[in-house]
Design an enzyme around this catalytic site. Structure first.
Site, short mmCIF file in Angstrom:
data_model
loop_
_atom_site.label_atom_id
_atom_site.label_comp_id
_atom_site.label_asym_id
_atom_site.label_seq_id
_atom_site.Cartn_x
_atom_site.Cartn_y
_atom_site.Cartn_z
N ASP A 209 12.17 18.02 -23.48
CA ASP A 209 12.83 17.67 -24.74
C ASP A 209 11.79 17.29 -25.79
O ASP A 209 10.72 16.77 -25.45
CB ASP A 209 13.80 16.50 -24.47
CG ASP A 209 14.81 16.34 -25.59
OD1 ASP A 209 14.92 17.24 -26.45
OD2 ASP A 209 15.49 15.31 -25.61
N ASN B 86 23.52 24.62 -25.56
CA ASN B 86 22.52 25.05 -26.56
C ASN B 86 22.99 26.24 -27.41
O ASN B 86 22.40 26.52 -28.46
CB ASN B 86 21.18 25.39 -25.90
CG ASN B 86 20.38 24.17 -25.48
OD1 ASN B 86 19.55 24.23 -24.57
ND2 ASN B 86 20.62 23.02 -26.12
#
Ligand code: FPP
Length: 249
Positions: A29, A77
């Site tokens: 991330d 996503n």
């Protein structure tokens, strides 16, 4: 080669080879924030993220870790801007093509988990090619979660088991943890011992919900593109300081 690099090519002396995690899982991330901090477009963060991933894979191979699983693209996503999703898909495809020979040479056995049928056809073809080309390799097991969601994985397993019961091939009493695991994408690898998340977020984000039941969790503020061997060393050192009790005293 710098002294620092040559030292980190081998397992650092303060780590116990016998107590390394067998399987490391990573939530990569902070690519976007890394890019923003540099004044660059988000996609540059993803590009640098791929380099960081390649280095971690090599490092795991060098240091004797048997399996690495990374979260490249979640089922959520798809909600990102179309240009970013398109960029990520072509980045995955291009990098797979570019890195395949190195993976073959370095003994990496690659596998993809997730709902792969929803990925662009050309990416699916590249995935199939890389899996086939590395299937006999005996080195590190490298799993890339792509269009992956932990809940979705559990639901597809439950559905497949229900079908077996409906067809009379399985009795409900035969369903236990071992059988359930055999229907997960990760049936052939051990559960992760260590889960690393970068960029300071304290979340699991639907990643390997079943498999991380007893994983040690390590969170660092470092953005993914900056996660290097020194950072990985810190994560492994922290892991080795912990006492894993698996619910016992
Ligand atoms: C999270 O950062 C990262 C991603 C969603 C993509 C990760 C993918 C890679 C590093 C490439 C993997 C490549 C291959 C070939 C498997 P973010 O965009 O969520 O960052 P932010 O939270 O700072 O916005």
């Amino acid at each position: 080669m710098s002294a620092k690099l040559s030292v980190l090519q081998q397992l650092p002396a303060d780590l116990d080879r016998e107590r390394l995690p067998k399987h490391v899982a990573v939530i990569m991330d902070g690519n976007g924030r890394w890019a923003k901090r540099q004044g660059l477009p988000r996609i540059m963060g993803h590009r640098r993220g791929v380099s960081a991933l390649k280095d971690l894979l090599r490092c795991c191979n060098d240091w004797g870790i048997q399996a690495l699983t990374t979260y490249a693209f979640s089922t959520e996503n798809w909600g990102r801007p179309l240009e970013e999703v398109d960029f990520l898909m072509s980045l995955f495809e291009g990098k797979l093509r570019q890195e395949l020979q190195d993976m073959v040479d370095e003994g990496v056995k690659i596998k993809f988990i997730g709902n792969l049928a929803a990925l662009p056809q050309s990416l699916q073809a590249e995935i199939e090619r890389s899996v086939a080309a590395t299937q006999d390799n005996q080195g590190i097991r490298f799993t890339v979660a792509t269009n992956y969601g932990g809940r979705q994985e559990i639901v597809q397993a439950a559905r497949a088991i229900a079908l077996q019961v409906q067809e009379g091939k399985l009795q409900p009493e035969e369903i236990d943890e071992a059988l359930f695991k055999s229907y997960l994408y990760t049936a052939d690898v051990c559960d992760p011992d260590l889960l690393i998340r970068t960029s300071g977020e304290m979340r699991i984000s639907n990643f390997m919900l079943w498999q991380i039941a007893y994983a040690e969790i390590y969170i660092t503020d470092t953005f993914w593109p900056d996660f290097d061997r020194a950072e990985f060393h810190r994560a492994l050192y922290a892991y080795q300081q912990r006492s894993r009790r698996f619910g016992k005293v």
